[in-house]
Motif scaffolding. Structure first.
Motif, PDB file in Angstrom:
ATOM      1  N   PHE A 157       2.189  12.412   4.318  1.00 58.61           N
ATOM      2  CA  PHE A 157       2.605  10.963   3.963  1.00 58.61           C
ATOM      3  C   PHE A 157       3.890  10.759   3.928  1.00 58.61           C
ATOM      4  N   GLN A 159       2.402   1.604  -3.457  1.00 56.84           N
ATOM      5  CA  GLN A 159       1.423   1.989  -4.443  1.00 56.84           C
ATOM      6  C   GLN A 159       0.952   3.440  -4.256  1.00 56.84           C
ATOM      7  N   GLN A 160       1.068   4.019  -3.125  1.00 58.89           N
ATOM      8  CA  GLN A 160       0.821   5.582  -3.233  1.00 58.89           C
ATOM      9  C   GLN A 160       2.207   6.147  -3.611  1.00 58.89           C
ATOM     10  N   SER A 215       0.712  -1.366   0.064  1.00 61.88           N
ATOM     11  CA  SER A 215       0.122   0.029   0.033  1.00 61.88           C
ATOM     12  C   SER A 215       0.940   1.227  -0.119  1.00 61.88           C
ATOM     13  N   THR A 216       1.955   1.262   0.902  1.00 64.83           N
ATOM     14  CA  THR A 216       2.836   2.304   0.863  1.00 64.83           C
ATOM     15  C   THR A 216       3.395   2.751  -0.487  1.00 64.83           C
ATOM     16  N   LEU A 261       0.139  14.989   0.744  1.00 63.35           N
ATOM     17  CA  LEU A 261       1.320  14.323   0.453  1.00 63.35           C
ATOM     18  C   LEU A 261       2.532  14.486   1.267  1.00 63.35           C
ATOM     19  N   LYS A 303       1.755   6.308  -7.406  1.00 62.63           N
ATOM     20  CA  LYS A 303       1.046   7.058  -8.136  1.00 62.63           C
ATOM     21  C   LYS A 303       1.381   8.657  -7.989  1.00 62.63           C
TER      22      LYS A 303
END
Length: 647
Positions: A225, A87-88, A84-85, A222, A91
């Motif tokens: 994150f 994948q972000q 998941s990390t 972002l 993107k």
């Protein structure tokens, strides 16, 4: 982040197949990490090399990050969080790939340096340690092989010292190398995360720095994150440093504590034998016959699982069944001039295996453990206490006691004795008239007092306990005798001198049976008087081994008892007939006596009638009544007087 899977450094000295299998998983994971990181390195290197190709290289990086979730890492316990990390990240990078150009210097410092360090330093360190460990492992196996081949009969102190020192050095080297190798593989799991996250973090920070005021694609979410990812990287680094420090301390402690264990045959005073085990594991050399007289020895890892003995070679994921050891027999044997060998025989006698332990302690513990499992002690609630109690009873079964000697002395035949205290041929006349005479070759195994004598299970249990006691205490010598079965008794005869060692009265033999699987074993229960009072009866079970004649011996004993029973019944019938004849003879005598009395009465009546005449009246006017015998005596007396007067 979730916990990291780690190799157990504490189990490096045991070096079990399970540990090796787990090591193989970590090595496979390291190979997968290396392959993946090489691709990621190439992708980032394209960004660094060609500013013009920045957009394409950034797109490839994004693509690879998306494919991380498709990778099948054997130790992918935290794949969901990492996927998941990434994948972000993918993107964001994909959005920035069409409009961003990264300065080479910033990329070199913030992105290329961490991943290059991981690739060139950390991954190569793993490969180097792997080669060193493989060499140390091979050296240790060779040293163990040489040590296992030490001769027991022709011991050479110098050669033994050199081989032992070689085993010590190679084992220590393998242990130390293996611990550092495990530590590096465990650390790799942390470095993998850092090597994945830190270059990406550097890349993003370089992009932010390049645009100074930021970009429309960058927002507060972002930035938050990225801040969280930076914090996670620092947490992983701190966790890694703490774990590395713990592992280093564990290595130091284990090196100190394991030093005495490097010696293949440790001091039994420092490491005593535990005879009450119901589970054991370790390396053993297994003998495999390759021809009529040739054989090979293979070193494998053996462990017990319930009532089964399992074996497992290096590289195997799980162990396989070597032998069912429920109701089996185990004993120490001499085999090919090797030390510490023992043989396991299955309950039906169809399968056997010879194994060699590394030390005397392991040798005795393996024998005791298999013997305890054979008795199914492992099924009890407290196996160790039960094993201790059974082993104590087995020790008493093979330890002579005064009552045991007295019991055997009472069974010795009374008669002519030789200087050795054994009966001679003078007692043979007692059984010469017996209908049945059958002779068998037997070997006495042992005897013990039993509580009951009404069930063959008593004989089976006594066989089990005596065989177990002989195996535990290394008692293998047996005295051969001849067993003579007659209608009166069972005799043990010395085959050399033909003297009778023991005599067992046949009426006292109340139970006899053959082993259910091993027909060479048989036993019988003897009921004798013992203790302080002769009226107290005790039962003793005697166990023998024959040459595959156990059933024949039991049949012979049964036939002897039947013949003895019929003989006893005939004797009783004969005595009853004699008693009847004596009664008839007595009655005949009584009848004859009665007839004689009647005859005497008739004679007296005749004399009375004759004496009633006048000339036979006495001077006093009274009649004299005489019997026939008295009248004859008076006549003889008168004739004698006449002869005297004539003379």
């Amino acid at each position: 982040m979730p916990g990291i899977d780690k190799l157990p450094i504490e189990e490096t000295l045991e070096d079990s197949p399970q540990t090796r299998s787990l090591l193989g998983v970590f090595e496979e994971d390291a190979t997968a990490i290396s392959n993946y990181m090489n691709q990621l390195y190439q992708a980032m290197h394209r960004i660094y090399d060609a500013q013009n190709e920045l957009s394409a290289a950034t797109h490839l990086t994004s693509k690879l990050l998306k494919e991380y979730e498709k990778q099948r890492f054997p130790l992918g316990g935290d794949d969901e969080v990492m996927s998941s990390t990434l994948q972000q990240f993918s993107k964001v990078i994909d959005e920035l790939s069409s409009c961003h150009a990264v300065l080479s210097t910033q990329l070199a410092d913030a992105m290329m340096f961490p991943i290059t360090q991981f690739k060139e330093r950390d991954l190569k360190e793993i490969l180097t340690l792997k080669e060193v460990f493989q060499i140390a492992s091979n050296d240790h196996d060779a040293a163990i092989h040489r040590y296992s081949r030490l001769s027991k009969k022709r011991e050479n102190d110098k050669a033994k010292y050199e081989v032992t020192e070689d085993v010590y050095t190679s084992r220590k080297k393998q242990h130390q190398t293996m611990m550092h190798y495990f530590c590096s593989l465990n650390t790799l799991q942390y470095k993998k995360k850092i090597a994945l996250l830190e270059p990406l973090l550097g890349y993003m920070q370089a992009q932010i720095s390049f645009f100074k005021m930021g970009s429309e694609n960058l927002n507060e979410q972002l930035e938050e994150f990225l801040t969280n990812i930076g914090t996670s990287v620092q947490n992983v680094r701190r966790e890694m440093d703490s774990d590395v420090e713990t592992m280093q301390q564990t290595i130091e402690d284990l090196e100190i504590a394991s030093d005495p264990l490097y010696v293949p045959d440790p001091d039994p005073m420092k490491f005593p034998v535990n005879r009450n085990l119901t589970r054991k594991a370790g390396y053993l050399n297994a003998r495999n016959k390759t021809g009529l007289v040739s054989s090979t020895w293979d070193r494998q890892f053996y462990f017990t699982q319930g009532g089964n003995l399992m074996s497992q070679a290096r590289g195997d994921v799980a162990g396989g069944l070597a032998m069912d050891i429920d109701n089996c027999s185990v004993m120490a044997v001499d085999c090919e001039d090797r030390r510490y060998c023992f043989q396991i025989t299955s309950f039906d006698g169809k399968k056997s295996s010879i194994l060699q332990a590394e030390s005397k302690k392991d040798h005795e513990e393996w024998i005791c453990t298999i013997n305890n499992i054979s008795k199914q002690i492992y099924l009890s609630e407290n196996p160790e206490e039960t094993a201790a109690r059974v082993n104590q009873s087995a020790l008493e079964a093979v330890t002579p006691s005064p009552s045991f000697q007295q019991r055997h002395e009472s069974l010795r035949p009374v008669g002519r004795t030789n200087p050795f205290g054994e009966s001679g041929r003078g007692t043979r006349s007692e059984t010469e008239d017996s209908i049945l005479h059958q002779l068998f070759i037997v070997r006495f195994l042992g005897s013990m007092e039993v509580k009951s004598d009404d069930n063959p299970d008593v004989v089976y249990e006594t066989m089990r306990q005596i065989l177990a006691a002989r195996a535990i205490h290394n008692i293998f010598r047996m005295t051969e005798s001849h067993l003579l079965v007659t209608c009166d008794c069972l005799k043990l005869i010395d085959p050399q001198t033909q003297v009778t060692r023991l005599t067992f009265p046949l009426p006292s033999v109340v139970l006899y049976a053959t082993h259910q699987e091993n027909k060479r074993l048989f036993g019988f229960v003897l009921r004798t008087s013992g203790g302080r009072s002769e009226s107290h009866l005790s039962s003793v079970c005697y166990i023998f081994e024959s040459n595959n004649e156990g059933e024949k011996i039991c049949d012979s004993v049964g036939l002897a008892k039947q013949i003895a029973l019929h003989a006893e019944l005939d004797r009783r019938a004969s005595e009853k007939q004699k008693e009847i004849e004596r009664v008839k003879e007595k009655q005949q005598k009584e009848l004859s006596k009665q007839k004689q009395i009647e005859k005497d009465l008739e004679e007296q009546s005749r004399l009375i009638a004759a004496s009633s005449r006048p000339n036979q009246a006495s001077s006093e006017g009274q009649f004299v009544v005489l019997s026939s015998s008295q009248s004859e005596e008076s006549d003889l007396g008168e004739e004698g007087k006449k002869r005297e007067s004539e003379a």
